[in-house]
Every structure is written in C-alpha cells, then in structure tokens.
Design an enzyme around this catalytic site. Sequence first.
Site, PDB file in Angstrom:
ATOM      1  N   GLN A   1      -4.453  -5.495   6.869  1.00 61.75           N
ATOM      2  CA  GLN A   1      -5.443  -6.440   6.332  1.00 61.75           C
ATOM      3  C   GLN A   1      -5.395  -7.787   7.041  1.00 61.75           C
ATOM      4  O   GLN A   1      -6.024  -8.738   6.578  1.00 61.75           O
ATOM      5  CB  GLN A   1      -5.224  -6.622   4.819  1.00 61.75           C
ATOM      6  CG  GLN A   1      -5.418  -5.360   4.010  1.00 61.75           C
ATOM      7  CD  GLN A   1      -6.850  -4.812   4.065  1.00 61.75           C
ATOM      8  OE1 GLN A   1      -7.794  -5.534   4.377  1.00 61.75           O
ATOM      9  NE2 GLN A   1      -6.994  -3.531   3.776  1.00 61.75           N
TER      10      GLN A   1
ATOM     11  N   CYS B   1      -4.828   2.413  -3.621  1.00 68.32           N
ATOM     12  CA  CYS B   1      -3.582   2.934  -3.031  1.00 68.32           C
ATOM     13  C   CYS B   1      -2.418   1.963  -3.234  1.00 68.32           C
ATOM     14  O   CYS B   1      -1.543   1.841  -2.358  1.00 68.32           O
ATOM     15  CB  CYS B   1      -3.736   3.272  -1.546  1.00 68.32           C
ATOM     16  SG  CYS B   1      -5.008   4.476  -1.223  1.00 68.32           S
TER      17      CYS B   1
ATOM     18  N   LYS C   1     -10.168  -1.325  10.746  1.00 68.15           N
ATOM     19  CA  LYS C   1     -10.233  -2.510   9.873  1.00 68.15           C
ATOM     20  C   LYS C   1     -10.500  -3.776  10.684  1.00 68.15           C
ATOM     21  O   LYS C   1     -10.484  -4.882  10.159  1.00 68.15           O
ATOM     22  CB  LYS C   1      -8.943  -2.643   9.072  1.00 68.15           C
ATOM     23  CG  LYS C   1      -8.760  -1.489   8.063  1.00 68.15           C
ATOM     24  CD  LYS C   1      -7.751  -1.847   7.023  1.00 68.15           C
ATOM     25  CE  LYS C   1      -7.184  -0.637   6.317  1.00 68.15           C
ATOM     26  NZ  LYS C   1      -8.078  -0.100   5.294  1.00 68.15           N
TER      27      LYS C   1
ATOM     28  N   ASP D   1       3.119  -4.614   8.093  1.00 71.54           N
ATOM     29  CA  ASP D   1       1.894  -3.831   7.984  1.00 71.54           C
ATOM     30  C   ASP D   1       0.728  -4.819   8.120  1.00 71.54           C
ATOM     31  O   ASP D   1       0.457  -5.598   7.204  1.00 71.54           O
ATOM     32  CB  ASP D   1       1.894  -3.130   6.615  1.00 71.54           C
ATOM     33  CG  ASP D   1       0.542  -2.547   6.244  1.00 71.54           C
ATOM     34  OD1 ASP D   1      -0.432  -2.761   6.985  1.00 71.54           O
ATOM     35  OD2 ASP D   1       0.465  -1.886   5.187  1.00 71.54           O
TER      36      ASP D   1
ATOM     37  N   HIS E   1       0.875  -1.185   0.000  1.00 69.33           N
ATOM     38  CA  HIS E   1       0.000   0.000   0.000  1.00 69.33           C
ATOM     39  C   HIS E   1       0.909   1.232   0.000  1.00 69.33           C
ATOM     40  O   HIS E   1       2.033   1.172   0.512  1.00 69.33           O
ATOM     41  CB  HIS E   1      -0.830  -0.065   1.292  1.00 69.33           C
ATOM     42  CG  HIS E   1      -1.888   0.972   1.422  1.00 69.33           C
ATOM     43  ND1 HIS E   1      -1.625   2.256   1.833  1.00 69.33           N
ATOM     44  CD2 HIS E   1      -3.227   0.906   1.219  1.00 69.33           C
ATOM     45  CE1 HIS E   1      -2.760   2.931   1.889  1.00 69.33           C
ATOM     46  NE2 HIS E   1      -3.750   2.134   1.515  1.00 69.33           N
TER      47      HIS E   1
END
Length: 412
Positions: free
Chosen positions: A209, A370, A232, A206, A129
């Site tokens: 997700q 993104c 999220k 990261d 991203h």
Amino acid sequence: MSALTATPINVEQIRAQFPVLHQLVNGKPLVYFDNAATNQKPKRVIDALAHYYEHDNANIHRGIHTLAERATKAYEATRLAMQAFINAKHTEEIIFTRGVTESINLVAASYGKAFLNEGDEVIISGLEHHSNIVPWQLICEERKAVIKVIPVTDAGELDMDAYRKVLSSKTKVVAVNHASNSLGTINPVKEIIKLAHQSGAVVLIDGAQASAHLHIDVQELDCDFYCISSHKMYGPTGTGILYGKKALLEKMPPYMGGGEMIKDVTFAKTTYNDLPYKFEAGTPNIADVIALSEAVAFINELGKDTIAAYEQELLVYASEKLAGIKGVRLIGTAKEKVSVQSFVIDGIHHFDIGQMLDARGIAVRTGHHCTQPLMDRFGIEGTVRASFSIYNTKAEIDQLAEGVERIVNFMK
Ligand code: C6P
C-alpha cells in the site's frame, strides 16, 4: 497528516489517460474507490502489453534471436526502473515475483528455512494483511519458532512501546507493512527497522500500500527486504518485486527449482545461478514485467509529492464528509495515513452498504480486507473501505457521501 508541497494537478488530463474510468456502471458514471485492492491502468501500460505481444513476444534469457534479445532487454530495463524506483544499491537485489504475497512467501520459506530455529521469534503487527501473517505461521510451525504481535491502538497506530518491549535477542525477523490496507495507517518503518537491527533481527517491509503513494528509499530505510505488487501502482496484475539486500539473498537457499535458476544440473548435484536469477525459476511473467516500466514512468512523471499531496486532500475531504454523516463511525484515524478511509454504520451490514453504493455506480470494498485479526481488534466483522487515487475527484467524494447519507436514511 503531513504537509506536502507539490505542483497542482490537472485531474481531467489524468483521467483521460485511464480508459476504464469512462463508462457507466448500473446506469451511472463509474466512481472507482477500490484503489487499495488494485488501481486502474493508464493507456500507456495497456499499450505496452499489446506492443509486446504484437512485436516482441519471445522467451527471455534463452534465445539468441532478435525477438528474444528485444524481450530480454525490455524485461531487464524494468529491473533497472524498479531499482531506481526504490533506490536499491545493486540491480541483482531486484527479484521479479508474482507480487507481494509471493515475495513474502519466498522470504519466509527461504530465509526461515535457513535461519529460524526452535524458540526464535518473528514479530509481525496487528495491522498485517493475511499475506504477512500466514507465511510466517507456516514457517514458524515448521521451525518451531514463535510469532509475537505488535498491538494496535484505538486510532489504528502501532503501539511502539509494546514493540520495544517485545523485541529481544530471540527476535530473528520483524515483518510489518509500510501502510495498512484496511486503515491506511503509515507505520514508522524507519524506527521499526532501527530498533530491530539493534536486536540483531532482519526486517521485511510489505510495501503493497506504499508503492503508489510514498517515497521508498530502501537504502535510507535500511530494510532487509521490501515487497511490491505492480497492480497496486498502476501496473499489470501478476507481477511485482522482492527487494533483498544482496548479502542476505546470497546466503538464502532457492525458493523454487526449475529452469533459469541453475548453473549446472546433473542427477547427482545441481549448482544454482547467480542473483537475481537464483530466485526466478521458470518462464516469468514477461509481458507484465515489461509493461510495469510504463507504470513507473507514469508515477515518476507526476512525482510522488504531487500524488501524495493531492491524495491527502481527497482523504481529508472524504474523512470529514463521512464523519459528518449521522451514524457513520470512522475506523482508522491515525495521524499519518495513505488515502484509505474505512467506516462502519452501526446496524447496517457493510455488504449491504457496498451493494447499495454499487447500484449508484460507486465501487468500494467491503469485508475484512484480508485483515481478520485487525477486525477482531476493533470488534467488527468488516468495514466499508473507500480508497482514493490520483484520478479521483472531490465531486466523486460528494457522490459517495450523498449515497451513504441516503442509505442511512433509507435503512432507518
Ligand atoms: N490487498 C486489498 O484490497 P497481492 O495480492 O500479493 O498483490 O498483495 C497482497 C497484500 C499484501 N499486503 C497488503 C498490505 C495488501 O494490501 C495486499 C493486498 C488488497 O487490500 C487485496 S486483499
């Protein structure tokens, strides 16, 4: 895709906990498939926000009055909940931020300033991203360090041989996502971390997700930094965490200056607060942090295995249905995926598909998500992305497939 054993869920009971789902959009019952952008909030999270403002609103860590103590206790309770959620060793390894973007910027700016030098290398991946690209570009430009990129295969997986080749004694940081937002690919982060450590590099994961779908155990992964956004994982927007190994965080300079992050201030010199407060300057997002506890409880009560098993069922069902529609091309067919399916229809712009689906009450995301370099890799401008959550159903996927089929026929 991995076989998971889990308790069957009562999806209607789960849906009943999400007020936003029960509405008509453009005259049709809402079908919400934009969960990778932000998922919806159960009533207990919404209630926790209202409860805080109605009963406990006060600034934290500052007052000695009852409300301040209540607010501080609830805020710190979420730190403990997040520590347990990712199995961090120390409570002070959990730093509240605005979310993944701020967490990555904090590490890039602070760790980068202290430890990146001319000619050093930072490895990211082709699946990242923009939030895990641009902060590294900013610091690498400043420190004259170099960015290297792990390439992506046609299925949307990381080319691990290429990763092994690009790692070297020059590598100082490896920063990759746990799961890709555009393609859903689950990356082999444990292996990535092990290899990076063998080269002497630190690793940032990261987890934007991953947090709503995958087990996260930072001690087992042995990652140095892990980033999460509350919104999220069924929590409020505007907050999230940075996990960092204590020994590293202690060596890093503050990211922002202000109240709370100090021990003593004179015009001549300031000394900094202990962890985690050194990295929490100013009044934080108190209400949202407190309500995040309820999101953690919601996930824990369902169980990650149960969530993942059900979402995999939805993913397989959707991928098969979509792939069966003439003209639809799936983008992202990795073996291990979270519940995200991107697709394109040659000759029909993704925005048009998104708009026509919205007219049928179906919310999907369209565009580059993104991840422009990833779109370039596939030679496309963007995709239509449907991402599934625990409250979605196969009947909703049937509506999506029917909508897409009609669009294809209409545009022919
Ligand atoms: N992806 C999506 O629709 P923030 O905005 O800070 O909460 O998260 C940024 C971010 C970082 N990494 C990954 C892998 C992400 O998916 C996101 C957010 C959303 O895919 C909004 S662009």
